[in-house]
Design a protein around this motif. Structure first.
Motif, mmCIF file in Angstrom:
data_model
loop_
_atom_site.group_PDB
_atom_site.id
_atom_site.type_symbol
_atom_site.label_atom_id
_atom_site.label_comp_id
_atom_site.label_asym_id
_atom_site.label_seq_id
_atom_site.Cartn_x
_atom_site.Cartn_y
_atom_site.Cartn_z
ATOM 1 N N LEU A 47 20.142 -17.534 8.706
ATOM 2 C CA LEU A 47 19.383 -17.960 7.542
ATOM 3 C C LEU A 47 18.097 -18.714 7.731
ATOM 4 N N GLN A 48 18.164 -19.419 9.068
ATOM 5 C CA GLN A 48 17.022 -20.388 9.328
ATOM 6 C C GLN A 48 16.039 -19.570 10.154
ATOM 7 N N VAL A 49 16.605 -18.506 10.674
ATOM 8 C CA VAL A 49 15.519 -17.633 11.242
ATOM 9 C C VAL A 49 14.897 -16.663 10.363
ATOM 10 N N PHE A 50 15.615 -16.484 9.209
ATOM 11 C CA PHE A 50 15.003 -15.446 8.220
ATOM 12 C C PHE A 50 13.749 -16.386 7.543
ATOM 13 N N GLY A 51 14.343 -17.671 7.352
ATOM 14 C CA GLY A 51 13.266 -18.597 6.799
ATOM 15 C C GLY A 51 11.867 -18.640 7.675
ATOM 16 N N PHE A 52 12.272 -18.883 9.078
ATOM 17 C CA PHE A 52 11.166 -18.753 9.864
ATOM 18 C C PHE A 52 10.352 -17.409 9.907
ATOM 19 N N ILE A 53 10.785 -16.342 9.894
ATOM 20 C CA ILE A 53 10.137 -14.867 9.610
ATOM 21 C C ILE A 53 9.318 -14.916 8.528
ATOM 22 N N ASP A 71 0.759 -1.384 0.033
ATOM 23 C CA ASP A 71 0.274 -0.048 0.114
ATOM 24 C C ASP A 71 0.897 1.084 0.021
ATOM 25 N N GLY A 72 2.087 0.951 0.028
ATOM 26 C CA GLY A 72 2.884 2.339 0.082
ATOM 27 C C GLY A 72 4.467 2.061 0.757
ATOM 28 N N PRO A 73 5.241 3.009 0.643
ATOM 29 C CA PRO A 73 6.679 2.670 1.164
ATOM 30 C C PRO A 73 6.516 2.477 2.775
ATOM 31 N N ARG A 74 7.071 1.656 3.357
ATOM 32 C CA ARG A 74 7.190 1.774 4.820
ATOM 33 C C ARG A 74 8.746 1.525 5.228
ATOM 34 N N LYS A 75 9.204 1.959 6.354
ATOM 35 C CA LYS A 75 10.254 1.690 7.087
ATOM 36 C C LYS A 75 10.590 0.638 7.280
ATOM 37 N N PRO A 76 12.080 0.091 7.276
ATOM 38 C CA PRO A 76 12.377 -1.266 7.352
ATOM 39 C C PRO A 76 11.944 -1.614 8.817
ATOM 40 N N LEU A 77 12.026 -3.088 8.767
ATOM 41 C CA LEU A 77 11.280 -3.733 10.143
ATOM 42 C C LEU A 77 12.593 -3.504 11.123
ATOM 43 N N TRP A 78 13.748 -3.483 10.817
ATOM 44 C CA TRP A 78 14.765 -3.399 11.696
ATOM 45 C C TRP A 78 15.396 -2.059 11.756
ATOM 46 N N ARG A 79 15.299 -1.321 12.868
ATOM 47 C CA ARG A 79 15.599 -0.070 12.986
ATOM 48 C C ARG A 79 16.684 0.246 14.042
ATOM 49 N N GLY A 80 16.923 -0.805 14.912
ATOM 50 C CA GLY A 80 18.007 -0.664 15.802
ATOM 51 C C GLY A 80 17.336 -0.589 17.121
ATOM 52 N N ARG A 81 17.608 -1.498 17.955
ATOM 53 C CA ARG A 81 17.077 -1.547 19.380
ATOM 54 C C ARG A 81 17.723 -2.299 20.123
ATOM 55 N N ILE A 82 17.581 -1.973 21.661
ATOM 56 C CA ILE A 82 18.281 -2.903 22.747
ATOM 57 C C ILE A 82 17.372 -4.291 22.610
ATOM 58 N N LEU A 83 18.061 -5.343 22.716
ATOM 59 C CA LEU A 83 17.669 -6.675 22.684
ATOM 60 C C LEU A 83 16.946 -6.850 24.171
ATOM 61 N N LEU A 99 7.649 -12.244 19.923
ATOM 62 C CA LEU A 99 6.998 -10.802 19.133
ATOM 63 C C LEU A 99 7.758 -10.465 17.995
ATOM 64 N N LYS A 100 6.954 -10.073 17.140
ATOM 65 C CA LYS A 100 7.704 -9.657 15.875
ATOM 66 C C LYS A 100 9.064 -8.863 15.972
ATOM 67 N N ALA A 101 8.849 -7.800 16.813
ATOM 68 C CA ALA A 101 10.108 -6.929 17.153
ATOM 69 C C ALA A 101 11.296 -7.831 17.535
ATOM 70 N N ASP A 102 11.016 -8.686 18.601
ATOM 71 C CA ASP A 102 11.880 -9.560 19.236
ATOM 72 C C ASP A 102 12.693 -10.448 18.142
ATOM 73 N N LEU A 103 11.646 -10.961 17.323
ATOM 74 C CA LEU A 103 12.231 -12.099 16.321
ATOM 75 C C LEU A 103 13.097 -11.353 15.199
ATOM 76 N N ILE A 104 12.771 -10.144 14.777
ATOM 77 C CA ILE A 104 13.704 -9.261 14.016
ATOM 78 C C ILE A 104 15.032 -8.988 14.714
ATOM 79 N N SER A 105 14.824 -8.628 16.074
ATOM 80 C CA SER A 105 16.174 -8.522 16.819
ATOM 81 C C SER A 105 16.992 -9.443 17.051
ATOM 82 N N VAL A 106 16.430 -10.868 17.100
ATOM 83 C CA VAL A 106 17.422 -12.052 17.015
ATOM 84 C C VAL A 106 17.973 -12.150 15.661
ATOM 85 N N LEU A 107 17.269 -11.810 14.582
ATOM 86 C CA LEU A 107 17.996 -12.036 13.171
ATOM 87 C C LEU A 107 19.153 -11.168 13.243
#
Length: 240
Positions: A106-112, A39-51, A85-93
């Motif tokens: 690569l396995q976590v990316f496939g899971f995502i 539906d339009g451009p969006r910001k990257p899922l990963w933007r940097g955060r404390i795990l 949660l989504k944010a934690d999963l992206i953080s793990v990757l």
């Protein structure tokens, strides 16, 4: 996040015997996090955060399972990864990439990609291509790049640039130039980093004619090309 497992979905898993994908299955938990793309451009899922504690524990569990037979990776995906949660999963990757745990990443990316909230995200693909390009695992980088269009989206400038850089890193100049040509034909304009990576590596490889052709492209794609090509600041670019 649901309390019970639903029918597992196909997952692209990493085969440790060869740098490629293979089909496998992992049970997962549905998430109720919304993200958009078409539906339009969006910001990257990963933007940097404390795990979070959960993300840290998941990374540790994955590394432990990789180095021992108990618990198995399948068990970790079911008991820990599937509950993030989504944010934690992206953080793990991102953390696995940072630690150069490319096989686990690569396995976590496939899971995502099997999660109900997932929609194709070019920033994730570009990060993965960059990681495998640096590892000189060109076949895996190529397959990731090919998966982009299979997901119904088009590579952007960064995705093209990372793949071009990966080719140049292993001396595949012809493939890098073919992809650069395709990039322009698809209407995806190279940016300064794309051009610098090409010029530097083509000159290093002794392909002066090709380097000159890319320099000429600077007139089309870069403001003040003469200044760009001559300024010392160009040396500060992180190139292949």
């Amino acid at each position: 996040m649901a309390s019970s497992l639903h029918r597992p979905a196909p997952l692209l898993r990493f085969n440790p015997k060869a740098p490629t994908f293979c089909h496998g299955f992992h049970p997962r938990l549905p998430s109720r996090v919304l993200c958009g793309l078409r539906d339009g451009p969006r910001k990257p899922l990963w933007r940097g955060r404390i795990l979070s504690t959960e993300a840290i524990q998941a990374v540790q569990a994955l590394k432990l399972a990789k180095s021992s037979s108990s618990p198995s990776l399948d068990q970790v995906f079911q008991s820990r990864i599937g509950r993030l949660l989504k944010a934690d999963l992206i953080s793990v990757l991102a953390e696995l990439r940072r630690q150069h745990e490319w096989d686990l990443a690569l396995q976590v990316f496939g899971f995502i990609r099997t999660e109900v909230w997932y929609k194709p995200d070019l920033s994730l693909y570009s990060d993965m291509i960059m990681m495998f390009g640096k590892k000189k695992m060109i076949e895996t980088a190529e397959q990731l790049f090919s998966e982009i269009e299979k997901e119904g989206i088009k590579p952007d400038t960064r995705a093209y640039t990372e793949m071009i850089g990966a080719f140049l890193r292993v001396g595949m100049v012809e493939k890098a130039m073919d992809l650069y040509k395709s990039m322009k034909e698809e209407g995806c304009n190279p940016d300064k980093l794309t051009l610098v990576i090409l010029i530097r590596n083509l000159e290093k490889a002794g392909a002066q004619d090709l380097a000159c052709s890319v320099r000429r492209d600077c007139e089309k794609y870069i403001d003040e090309p003469e200044k760009f090509l001559s300024e010392p600041k160009r040396r500060s670019f992180k190139v292949v």
